[in-house]
Design a protein around this motif. Structure first.
Motif, PDB file in Angstrom:
ATOM      1  N   ILE B 216       0.877  -1.304  -0.104  1.00  0.00           N
ATOM      2  CA  ILE B 216      -0.026   0.051  -0.085  1.00  0.00           C
ATOM      3  C   ILE B 216       0.935   1.322   0.150  1.00  0.00           C
ATOM      4  O   ILE B 216       1.753   1.338   0.955  1.00  0.00           O
ATOM      5  CB  ILE B 216      -0.849  -0.062   1.359  1.00  0.00           C
ATOM      6  CG1 ILE B 216      -1.821  -1.054   1.251  1.00  0.00           C
ATOM      7  CG2 ILE B 216      -1.675   1.129   1.338  1.00  0.00           C
ATOM      8  CD1 ILE B 216      -2.775  -1.300   2.345  1.00  0.00           C
ATOM      9  N   VAL B 217       0.810   2.120  -0.928  1.00  0.00           N
ATOM     10  CA  VAL B 217       1.757   3.492  -0.814  1.00  0.00           C
ATOM     11  C   VAL B 217       0.749   4.348  -0.373  1.00  0.00           C
ATOM     12  O   VAL B 217      -0.299   4.648  -0.705  1.00  0.00           O
ATOM     13  CB  VAL B 217       2.174   3.587  -2.368  1.00  0.00           C
ATOM     14  CG1 VAL B 217       3.169   2.702  -2.942  1.00  0.00           C
ATOM     15  CG2 VAL B 217       1.070   3.565  -3.508  1.00  0.00           C
ATOM     16  N   GLN B 218       1.365   5.218   0.415  1.00  0.00           N
ATOM     17  CA  GLN B 218       0.670   6.286   1.207  1.00  0.00           C
ATOM     18  C   GLN B 218       0.982   7.426   0.554  1.00  0.00           C
ATOM     19  O   GLN B 218       2.085   7.834   0.195  1.00  0.00           O
ATOM     20  CB  GLN B 218       1.034   6.175   2.563  1.00  0.00           C
ATOM     21  CG  GLN B 218      -0.054   6.582   3.610  1.00  0.00           C
ATOM     22  CD  GLN B 218       0.191   6.244   5.060  1.00  0.00           C
ATOM     23  OE1 GLN B 218       1.155   6.755   5.479  1.00  0.00           O
ATOM     24  NE2 GLN B 218      -0.797   5.833   6.020  1.00  0.00           N
ATOM     25  N   VAL B 219       0.083   8.564   0.836  1.00  0.00           N
ATOM     26  CA  VAL B 219       0.178   9.780   0.358  1.00  0.00           C
ATOM     27  C   VAL B 219      -0.172  10.680   1.524  1.00  0.00           C
ATOM     28  O   VAL B 219      -1.521  10.314   2.047  1.00  0.00           O
ATOM     29  CB  VAL B 219      -0.877  10.123  -0.796  1.00  0.00           C
ATOM     30  CG1 VAL B 219      -0.935  11.721  -1.097  1.00  0.00           C
ATOM     31  CG2 VAL B 219      -0.394   9.379  -2.055  1.00  0.00           C
ATOM     32  N   ALA B 220       0.467  11.373   2.073  1.00  0.00           N
ATOM     33  CA  ALA B 220       0.128  11.944   3.302  1.00  0.00           C
ATOM     34  C   ALA B 220       0.552  13.553   3.138  1.00  0.00           C
ATOM     35  O   ALA B 220       0.808  13.970   2.085  1.00  0.00           O
ATOM     36  CB  ALA B 220       0.951  11.726   4.657  1.00  0.00           C
ATOM     37  N   SER B 221       0.575  14.324   4.193  1.00  0.00           N
ATOM     38  CA  SER B 221       0.459  15.862   4.033  1.00  0.00           C
ATOM     39  C   SER B 221       1.841  16.287   3.671  1.00  0.00           C
ATOM     40  O   SER B 221       1.972  17.289   3.033  1.00  0.00           O
ATOM     41  CB  SER B 221       0.205  16.417   5.338  1.00  0.00           C
ATOM     42  OG  SER B 221       1.147  16.041   6.236  1.00  0.00           O
ATOM     43  N   GLY B 222       2.915  15.393   3.946  1.00  0.00           N
ATOM     44  CA  GLY B 222       4.360  15.802   3.475  1.00  0.00           C
ATOM     45  C   GLY B 222       4.528  15.681   1.922  1.00  0.00           C
ATOM     46  O   GLY B 222       5.440  16.163   1.473  1.00  0.00           O
ATOM     47  N   PRO B 247      -3.667  12.036  16.551  1.00  0.00           N
ATOM     48  CA  PRO B 247      -4.817  12.823  15.813  1.00  0.00           C
ATOM     49  C   PRO B 247      -4.554  14.141  15.729  1.00  0.00           C
ATOM     50  O   PRO B 247      -4.474  14.665  16.529  1.00  0.00           O
ATOM     51  CB  PRO B 247      -6.087  12.219  16.751  1.00  0.00           C
ATOM     52  CG  PRO B 247      -5.676  11.316  17.300  1.00  0.00           C
ATOM     53  CD  PRO B 247      -4.057  11.249  17.827  1.00  0.00           C
ATOM     54  N   GLY B 248      -4.713  14.676  14.493  1.00  0.00           N
ATOM     55  CA  GLY B 248      -4.825  16.155  14.376  1.00  0.00           C
ATOM     56  C   GLY B 248      -3.536  16.897  14.360  1.00  0.00           C
ATOM     57  O   GLY B 248      -3.604  18.215  14.228  1.00  0.00           O
ATOM     58  N   ILE B 249      -2.209  16.297  14.341  1.00  0.00           N
ATOM     59  CA  ILE B 249      -1.113  16.905  14.424  1.00  0.00           C
ATOM     60  C   ILE B 249      -0.314  16.330  13.262  1.00  0.00           C
ATOM     61  O   ILE B 249      -0.523  15.027  12.693  1.00  0.00           O
ATOM     62  CB  ILE B 249      -0.625  16.882  15.682  1.00  0.00           C
ATOM     63  CG1 ILE B 249       0.035  15.547  16.391  1.00  0.00           C
ATOM     64  CG2 ILE B 249      -1.431  17.449  16.841  1.00  0.00           C
ATOM     65  CD1 ILE B 249       1.228  15.646  17.246  1.00  0.00           C
ATOM     66  N   GLY B 250       0.732  17.001  12.908  1.00  0.00           N
ATOM     67  CA  GLY B 250       1.477  16.597  11.912  1.00  0.00           C
ATOM     68  C   GLY B 250       2.708  15.824  12.506  1.00  0.00           C
ATOM     69  O   GLY B 250       2.669  15.333  13.490  1.00  0.00           O
ATOM     70  N   GLY B 251       3.905  15.614  11.585  1.00  0.00           N
ATOM     71  CA  GLY B 251       4.901  14.941  12.109  1.00  0.00           C
ATOM     72  C   GLY B 251       6.184  15.623  11.776  1.00  0.00           C
ATOM     73  O   GLY B 251       6.197  16.396  10.669  1.00  0.00           O
ATOM     74  N   HIS B 252       7.125  15.444  12.620  1.00  0.00           N
ATOM     75  CA  HIS B 252       8.624  15.995  12.218  1.00  0.00           C
ATOM     76  C   HIS B 252       9.677  14.910  12.366  1.00  0.00           C
ATOM     77  O   HIS B 252       9.716  14.261  13.419  1.00  0.00           O
ATOM     78  CB  HIS B 252       8.991  17.014  13.375  1.00  0.00           C
ATOM     79  CG  HIS B 252       8.087  18.075  13.357  1.00  0.00           C
ATOM     80  ND1 HIS B 252       8.060  19.154  14.608  1.00  0.00           N
ATOM     81  CD2 HIS B 252       6.996  18.578  12.615  1.00  0.00           C
ATOM     82  CE1 HIS B 252       7.157  19.878  14.008  1.00  0.00           C
ATOM     83  NE2 HIS B 252       6.419  19.671  13.339  1.00  0.00           N
ATOM     84  N   SER B 276       5.931  17.037   8.288  1.00  0.00           N
ATOM     85  CA  SER B 276       4.511  16.775   7.577  1.00  0.00           C
ATOM     86  C   SER B 276       3.646  17.715   8.354  1.00  0.00           C
ATOM     87  O   SER B 276       3.435  17.497   9.493  1.00  0.00           O
ATOM     88  CB  SER B 276       4.137  15.484   7.991  1.00  0.00           C
ATOM     89  OG  SER B 276       5.136  14.453   7.295  1.00  0.00           O
ATOM     90  N   PRO B 277       3.128  18.649   7.765  1.00  0.00           N
ATOM     91  CA  PRO B 277       1.962  19.767   8.246  1.00  0.00           C
ATOM     92  C   PRO B 277       0.773  18.894   8.769  1.00  0.00           C
ATOM     93  O   PRO B 277       0.487  17.868   8.347  1.00  0.00           O
ATOM     94  CB  PRO B 277       1.618  20.526   7.197  1.00  0.00           C
ATOM     95  CG  PRO B 277       2.559  20.440   5.900  1.00  0.00           C
ATOM     96  CD  PRO B 277       3.249  18.966   6.234  1.00  0.00           C
ATOM     97  N   ALA B 278       0.230  19.527   9.778  1.00  0.00           N
ATOM     98  CA  ALA B 278      -0.747  18.946  10.379  1.00  0.00           C
ATOM     99  C   ALA B 278      -1.935  18.573   9.280  1.00  0.00           C
ATOM    100  O   ALA B 278      -2.332  17.188   9.317  1.00  0.00           O
ATOM    101  CB  ALA B 278      -1.317  19.579  11.465  1.00  0.00           C
ATOM    102  N   PRO B 279      -2.469  19.435   8.653  1.00  0.00           N
ATOM    103  CA  PRO B 279      -3.598  19.182   7.776  1.00  0.00           C
ATOM    104  C   PRO B 279      -2.998  18.946   6.319  1.00  0.00           C
ATOM    105  O   PRO B 279      -1.701  19.463   6.169  1.00  0.00           O
ATOM    106  CB  PRO B 279      -4.394  20.324   7.583  1.00  0.00           C
ATOM    107  CG  PRO B 279      -3.771  21.692   7.763  1.00  0.00           C
ATOM    108  CD  PRO B 279      -2.236  20.882   8.662  1.00  0.00           C
TER     109      PRO B 279
END
Ligand code: SF4
Ligand code: SF4
Lengths: 255, 500
Positions: B216-222, B247-252, B276-279
């Motif tokens: 499964i390849v993922q597409v996220a906010s980053g 939930p609701g926060i991004g990742g660094h 990775s921005p939150a939204p």
């Protein structure tokens, strides 16, 4: 679909009137698979995702108004829009060219990693958010007019240029929260901006020699598409916005 | 500043057994053991010990015991040692407390309050050793009705489906959060077991493209490493909106973890923070989500199911309904106990709802609205055993994702230090000295064995229930009863009290 062969290039003309985005993209795919080098889309009325999964350097001329996500995830085509573009133009684009002879909407160039976008007039909110670069890949967004708020937020790479060609003497760019969270890349503005309009991670400087070379090249290319005099545009003062920290959130955590 | 933090663990070394082989000094990545050549003995810096037990397992003479430091503070139910120590740490750093893995607090685990049925007398159970048992699961949009042509061939157009031989997949764990060897172990185990692993949001390393059919390849906010080739490499494309651990926060992903190889896969310069921005800034509404779903369908020419992953939160049911209507083929719900490579502790332990509640309410809502067939439901967040899997399926899930359980199979002891990048088991680190500790040949075998064991157990459970296909268990809450639950809890779970 009609096909004509101009000298050595195969030109395909597609009438998009009343065609759904799914069917339109299927036609584009088919045309490209059949070796089309140039495609003319007429009567485009808001169909989304045009050019999305084409990975050949095919030329696409769009007459009318393409819908959202024009050229998203795009990898190579050269799109010219004879009109305005809507939201999400060049979203997560990898390679290729989009030239818009008009305005473009929000989130143009979001997360783009490569390719170039030139817009003759203004663009909307959240442009160039999280643009990034890698190795040879460096996305470019050059805008003749101005942008709205959140320009270049979280920007991680690439070059963003606002030429402010329609600003009156003494008028500033109006965008606020420019470059919040910026940690890479560079923004050049022709025309003024105040510190309070910028994110706290953003520094202001005069462009240096290298910046001016980049600007010359990009403004030159911009002018060639829209018939401006690059030299005249470059006579004005430019400011450079850059990330003050490469790791803006490094000191946020306790381990 | 002098630290007031006491040691969490005591390192006891049996002097008679210790042969000073220095294995422990090499194995510990937290600098606890060191050899003192003058005294010819091994010393311990106990304050660094995180209790990961790497040294215990690798000491050839079993000389080491790691014990919890008893720390006899005065009893206080409110001011527990963990609370006191968290405050001390913040007083000394002024930072956000980071942690790894999932919520470790005592919120109710509903799986432990649900029991399964078995056939007795009135309907015979089935012996899985003699009878065929079907665990095969298809993920993707199912048609509202099926029409046949005159020659009995299928007239209805079927949306793309992926086939799982066992309804257990591996949760999204990005390259960068875990090592490439871990991803390769999971990819190979998934291929062998006929299930899927998930890239997480770190792109797909060139070496792993060959496992695409099980990916499964993922597409996220980053949008890291997302390009046409990547999207087309996998069996499913997943849009990650949220994650149960945060939930609701991004990742660094801190710059230290962005090594040359990670940089190549994420397609960002080496050593920069991967933020990775939150939204996702192109998704502010269900309509925007729909736009991205269809952009991805276009980008993959309608050949793959598109999945949308959200964290389980208060309004999951309504949100899931919107996600299905937006065109998603799979909805993934990640619960309160979902794990992470790094998250603020305050978010991990306080935000989100238990996965059991989210699953029950989402499944019920989609049924009420008559759209349950339009998307598969996958859940994750703390699934520990085949028992949990069976209960999840009976509550309405099509399949589950396991993250922590798969890492435990690889050696993880849930020491919750993933965010430090020093994982002594070589799992969630990009330190080349440590990543060598996972050998993908052995790793794949260990994880595959786990899935195999669970498959046999699932078949046993199904046989006992008198069903021979997982299809008959799915969403069949009559097979469940609750124990020790209030009426409200039973109501939301849609199960009856044991005895009724
Ligand atoms: S290897 Fe793990 S358990 Fe052993 S001393 Fe180091 S941190 Fe503690
Ligand atoms: S992955 Fe490593 S650091 Fe994380 S909990 Fe497991 S053993 Fe500890």
């Amino acid at each position: 679909m009609t096909e004509t062969t101009e000298a050595t290039t195969t030109v395909v003309k597609i009438d998009a009137a009343g065609v759904s985005h799914r069917d339109l993209n299927a036609k584009l795919r088919e045309a490209v698979a059949n070796g089309a080098q140039k495609i003319e889309l007429r009567n485009v009325h808001g169909q989304r995702y045009i050019g999305t999964d084409l990975n050949k350097p095919v030329e696409i001329d769009i007459f009318g108004t393409p819908g959202n996500d024009l050229g998203s995830f795009m990898d190579g085509p050269r799109i010219t829009v004879h009109g305005n573009a809507q939201d999400g133009c060049g979203n997560t684009m990898n390679n290729g060219l989009i030239v818009v002879h008009g305005h473009a909407g929000d989130i143009i160039g979001l997360s783009a990693r490569g390719g170039k976008i030139f817009v003759k007039d203004d663009i909307g909110y959240r442009a160039g958010i999280h643009m990034k670069e890698y190795g040879e890949k460096k996305p470019v967004l050059v805008v003749g007019g101005t942008a709205q708020d959140f320009l270049g937020e979280y920007m991680a790479g690439g070059i963003l240029v606002l030429l402010g060609l329609h600003l009156e003497e003494g008028q500033r760019h109006k965008a606020k929260f420019v470059g919040t969270g910026m940690h890479g890349g560079v923004i050049y503005l022709r025309g003024d901006i105040e510190q309070y309009q910028l994110g706290k991670e953003v520094g202001i400087a005069e462009p240096d020699e290298k910046d001016l070379q980049d600007l010359q090249r990009l403004v030159g290319e911009f002018s060639s598409y829209f018939g401006y005099d690059a030299g005249k545009i470059l006579e004005n003062r430019f400011v450079k916005l850059f990330p003050k920290y490469l790791r803006p959130y490094g000191r946020l955590y306790a381990y | 500043m002098k630290t007031y933090l006491p040691a969490r663990f005591l390192v006891e070394r049996n002097a008679e057994r210790c042969i000073r082989c220095k294995v422990c000094t090499n194995q510990c990545s937290f600098d606890v053991h060191s050899y003192d050549s003058e005294e010819d003995c091994i010393q311990s810096r106990e304050e660094n010990c995180v209790g990961c037990h790497r040294c215990v397992i690798f000491c050839p003479t079993r000389a080491i015991t790691i014990r919890k430091n008893p720390l006899e503070y005065r009893e206080n139910y409110n001011w527990r040692p963990e609370v006191i120590e968290d405050i001390i740490k913040q007083a000394e750093t002024g930072g956000v407390l980071l942690t790894g893995m999932g919520d470790d607090k005592a919120q109710r685990i509903y799986w432990d309050h649900l029991v399964l049925n078995a056939s007795q007398v009135t309907n015979p159970s089935i012996d899985p050793l003699r009878e065929p048992m079907e665990l095969t699961t298809f993920l993707g949009r199912k048609p509202d009705r099926v029409e046949l042509s005159d020659d009995l061939s299928l007239k209805t157009e079927i949306a793309p489906q992926v086939k799982l031989e066992v309804p257990v997949m591996f949760a999204a764990m990005s390259y960068g959060a875990v090592s490439l060897h871990v991803q390769e172990s999971l990819a190979r185990a998934a291929t062998e077991a006929g299930t899927l692993w998930n890239t997480g949001e770190g792109g797909l390393h060139p070496r792993l493209y060959k496992y695409g059919k099980n990916t499964i390849v993922q597409v996220a906010s980053g949008r890291f490493g997302v390009h046409a080739e990547y999207l087309n490499a996998g069996a499913v494309v997943e849009i990650k909106i949220g994650q149960g651990a945060k939930p609701g926060i991004g990742g660094h992903l801190p710059g230290e973890k962005v090594s040359a190889e990670v940089s190549r896969t994420r397609m960002i310069p080496e050593g920069t923070d991967a933020l990775s921005p939150a939204p996702q800034h192109d998704i502010y509404s269900i309509e925007d989500l729909s736009q991205l779903i269809y952009a991805l369908k276009e980008a993959t020419n309608y050949t793959k199911p598109i999945s949308v992953k959200i964290a389980a939160v208060h309004n999951s049911a309504a949100i899931a309904s919107g996600i299905v209507r937006a065109g998603a083929d799979i909805v993934v719900l990640d619960g309160l106990r979902g794990a992470t490579g790094a998250a603020p502790k305050v978010i991990r332990d306080n935000v989100g709802i238990p996965i059991e509640m989210a699953l029950a309410s989402v499944d019920a809502r989609l049924r009420q609205e008559g759209i349950r067939n339009q998307a598969s439901i996958v859940i994750s967040g703390g699934i520990r055993s085949a028992g949990d899997v069976a209960k999840a399926i009976a509550l309405g899930a099509d399949a589950v994702n396991i993250g922590t359980a798969a890492l435990i199979a690889l050696g993880c002891t849930v020491c919750q230090q993933c965010h430090t990048g020093k994982c002594a088991w070589g799992i969630c680190t990009s330190d080349l000295f440590l990543t060598k500790r996972i050998n993908p040949d052995i790793g794949a075998e260990r994880v595959y064995n786990l899935l195999r064991g669970w498959s046999v157990e699932l078949k046993d459970i199904m046989g006992g229930l008198g069903v021979n296909a997982v299809e008959s268990l799915r969403g069949n809450r009559h097979h469940l009863r609750g124990i020790g639950l209030t009426d409200t809890e039973l109501n939301i779970l849609g199960v009856q009290m044991a005895g009724s």
